[in-house]
Design a protein around this motif. Structure first.
Motif, PDB file in Angstrom:
ATOM      1  N   ALA A 211       0.822  -1.204   0.000  1.00 16.79           N
ATOM      2  CA  ALA A 211       0.000   0.000   0.000  1.00 16.79           C
ATOM      3  C   ALA A 211       0.861   1.262   0.000  1.00 16.79           C
ATOM      4  CB  ALA A 211      -0.926  -0.004   1.213  1.00 16.79           C
TER       5      ALA A 211
ATOM      6  N   ALA B 226       2.098   1.962  -3.411  1.00 19.01           N
ATOM      7  CA  ALA B 226       1.032   2.545  -4.232  1.00 19.01           C
ATOM      8  C   ALA B 226       0.905   4.042  -3.945  1.00 19.01           C
ATOM      9  CB  ALA B 226      -0.290   1.835  -3.967  1.00 19.01           C
TER      10      ALA B 226
ATOM     11  N   GLN C 202      -7.025   6.232  -0.136  1.00 17.89           N
ATOM     12  CA  GLN C 202      -6.314   7.142  -1.031  1.00 17.89           C
ATOM     13  C   GLN C 202      -6.834   8.571  -0.927  1.00 17.89           C
ATOM     14  OE1 GLN C 202      -8.189   4.478  -1.784  1.00 17.89           O
ATOM     15  NE2 GLN C 202      -8.777   4.452  -3.953  1.00 17.89           N
TER      16      GLN C 202
ATOM     17  N   ARG D 258      -5.027  -4.316  -2.860  1.00 20.73           N
ATOM     18  CA  ARG D 258      -3.943  -3.567  -2.208  1.00 20.73           C
ATOM     19  C   ARG D 258      -4.394  -3.034  -0.850  1.00 20.73           C
ATOM     20  NH1 ARG D 258      -3.832  -2.711  -7.481  1.00 20.73           N
ATOM     21  NH2 ARG D 258      -4.999  -0.767  -7.455  1.00 20.73           N
TER      22      ARG D 258
ATOM     23  N   ASP E  66      -7.142   0.169  -4.165  1.00 21.89           N
ATOM     24  CA  ASP E  66      -6.365   0.587  -3.006  1.00 21.89           C
ATOM     25  C   ASP E  66      -7.277   0.826  -1.816  1.00 21.89           C
ATOM     26  OD1 ASP E  66      -3.647   0.940  -4.294  1.00 21.89           O
ATOM     27  OD2 ASP E  66      -4.810   2.313  -5.537  1.00 21.89           O
TER      28      ASP E  66
END
Length: 527
Positions: A287, A290, A352, A468, A495
């Motif tokens: 993560a 990302a 995110q 993720r 994510d």
């Protein structure tokens, strides 16, 4: 890690193993859900306020000795204008139903349309408040599900308003969370060990007999008492993160009472604490990469101009904060330590939506200001800038986890080899996760554990995994769907932590069709 001392128990290890409050909703350091007007007490809600309705219990099949608990009526009182609150009485020890009891706080957000039953929800933790989660029903489930179900949340035993286990004062928790999570020398190791021992001792002193009775098995038994008190012959349930472990445990204990269960951000119930830590180490590393790719791709990333450089910059930054804490303004914590900085970065891996704030916080930290990173750390810890905490989640998590998954031990456990495994799985976070935290000193053990989680005979159970997801890695969802005799897997390529209500229509439509119509998703559906 160069220069690091040989492994000792890590202060934050068990906070980062299974913590991560599912749904870890980002409300900022001074955010949080409203408190019901039915007064919160040590054992649930007070009964002031008008009684608006009662539930007709469905006590069929109550275990011997528990008939009175299963047959109790919930007396609902108005709270926060929009909701109803009640208390559910349960025994402290299910093996001694005639002994002491506690009251669990329950909140109902009534269906906005014609109700077809109750949907019990749990946000995870362990230690997160199901009452607060149900207050956010409009954000937790879709409009259609909200119209069709009374959304019901309860604070599990030992949590929030349900006989909360509180070991340390707020000031002590500040010290606890701010302590160096990766000691560099024997003196720092002794300081960490002292904090862990003091915390475990304080829990034993303050919680008494309840400390040995806050396991997930007992919480699942409470949930069946709640099902009966709600008048439901079968449980309809939505659990996130740790809430999936609670739901899996319920299905194992009561397979014939499983209705429509959705387990989002799933946990593999067969893993040891060590295996869970390694899984989360890999999950958070994935993560974090990302996030870093997004930061670098956006230009002007404070961590560097390429992904590999930026990944190395995070542990280097934490080392620098360890050596030179950053000033914080507007908070009772005046210095951002390595422990607080780590929490401030970790919380952004849950969604995110928080990534831009983390990027800004890291930029300000480079300029010598730790305030925004402390703000993020507060959101993780459910802490206000005045030094008060919302609920007891950061303490209850130990009480539950240390019963469910006690410290790994044995003659074959090589601590140096374990640390190497963790740092190989996650160069960024491995050093913080390679330990059992306070569980190494926990004074009580669970009286009942489960071995077989297949829940044979249960109705179809929907399991959701995000590829993720940092806190509950996707592989755990795959494993749980295989372990459950009736497991059905939905995979979301994305994510952040959990998927339903925050990812895309593919996941939401499949879950809604299941909850509303009983339409079981195609096993292996990919979204």
């Amino acid at each position: 890690m160069g220069g690091r001392h040989a492994r000792t128990p890590r202060l934050l290890a068990s906070l980062l193993t299974l913590t991560l409050l599912a749904g870890c909703t980002f409300a900022g350091g001074d955010g949080g859900a409203p408190t019901p007007t039915g007064t919160a007490t040590q054992d649930g809600f007070s009964t002031d306020g008008p009684v608006t309705s009662t539930s007709t219990p469905d006590a069929d099949g109550a275990p011997a000795g528990l008939e009175d608990f299963y047959g109790q009526q919930l007396e609902w009182t108005d709270c926060e204008s929009l909701f109803e609150c009640a208390n559910l009485e349960v025994p402290v020890d299910y093996e001694d139903p005639g002994g002491p009891t506690i009251e669990l706080a329950v909140l109902r957000a009534g269906a906005s349309g014609e109700p077809q039953g109750s949907l019990v929800v749990n946000p995870g933790g362990p230690g997160a408040s199901g009452v607060d989660y149900a207050m956010m029903a409009g954000a937790v489930v879709s409009r259609e599900v909200r119209a069709a179900y009374d959304v019901v949340g309860f604070d599990p035993r030992g949590v929030a308003r349900s006989a909360p286990i509180t070991c340390f004062t707020d000031e002590q928790m500040d010290t606890f969370l701010g302590t160096d999570p990766s000691p560099d020398d024997p003196a720092e190791e002794r300081a960490v060990e002292g904090e862990l021992k003091d915390f475990a001792q304080a829990c034993e002193t303050n919680a008494g007999d309840l400390l040995g009775h806050v396991s997930t098995v007992e919480a699942a038994k409470d949930m069946d008492v709640l099902r009966a008190a709600l008048g439901e012959p079968r449980l309809t349930y939505l659990g996130a993160s740790y809430g999936t472990f609670l739901g899996t445990t319920y299905a194992t204990l009561f397979p014939d009472r499983v209705g429509r269960l959705v387990l989002d951000g799933a946990i593999d119930p067969t893993l040891t604490g060590l295996e869970m830590g390694l899984g989360q180490a890999a999950g958070f590393e994935r993560a974090t990469r990302a996030y870093v790719e997004n930061c670098v791709g956006g230009g002007s990333c404070p961590l560097g101009d390429d992904v590999d450089t930026a990944m190395v910059a995070i542990p280097a930054f934490l080392d620098e904060v360890d050596a030179h804490p950053l000033p914080v303004s507007g908070d009772t914590v005046t210095e951002l330590t390595e422990g607080w900085a780590m929490l401030g970065i970790i919380v952004a891996m849950y969604s995110q939506d928080i990534w831009p704030i983390l990027t800004q916080a890291l930029g300000r930290a480079q300029q010598g200001d730790g305030t925004l990173l402390m703000f993020l750390a507060n959101s993780y810890a459910s802490r206000h800038s005045d030094g008060t905490y919302t609920g007891n989640g950061m303490q209850a998590i130990y009480a539950v986890n240390c019963l469910d998954r006690p410290a790994d031990e044995g003659p074959d456990l090589d601590s140096a080899a374990v640390e190497e495994q963790f740092e190989a799985a996650s160069p960024t976070w491995g050093r913080y996760l390679a330990g059992d935290g306070a569980c190494e000193y926990w004074p009580v053990h669970a009286e009942q554990t489960l071995q077989d989680y297949s829940a044979q005979g249960a109705a179809p159970i929907v399991v959701i995994g995000t590829t993720r997801d940092p806190a509950t890695p996707y592989e755990w969802a795959e494993a749980l769907a295989d372990i459950l005799d009736s497991g059905v897997l939905i995979s979301y390529d994305g994510d952040g932590h959990t998927a339903y209500g925050r990812s895309n229509d593919c996941v939401d439509d499949a879950v809604d069709a299941y909850l509303l119509e009983g339409t079981v998703p195609q096993d292996g559906l990919r979204c």
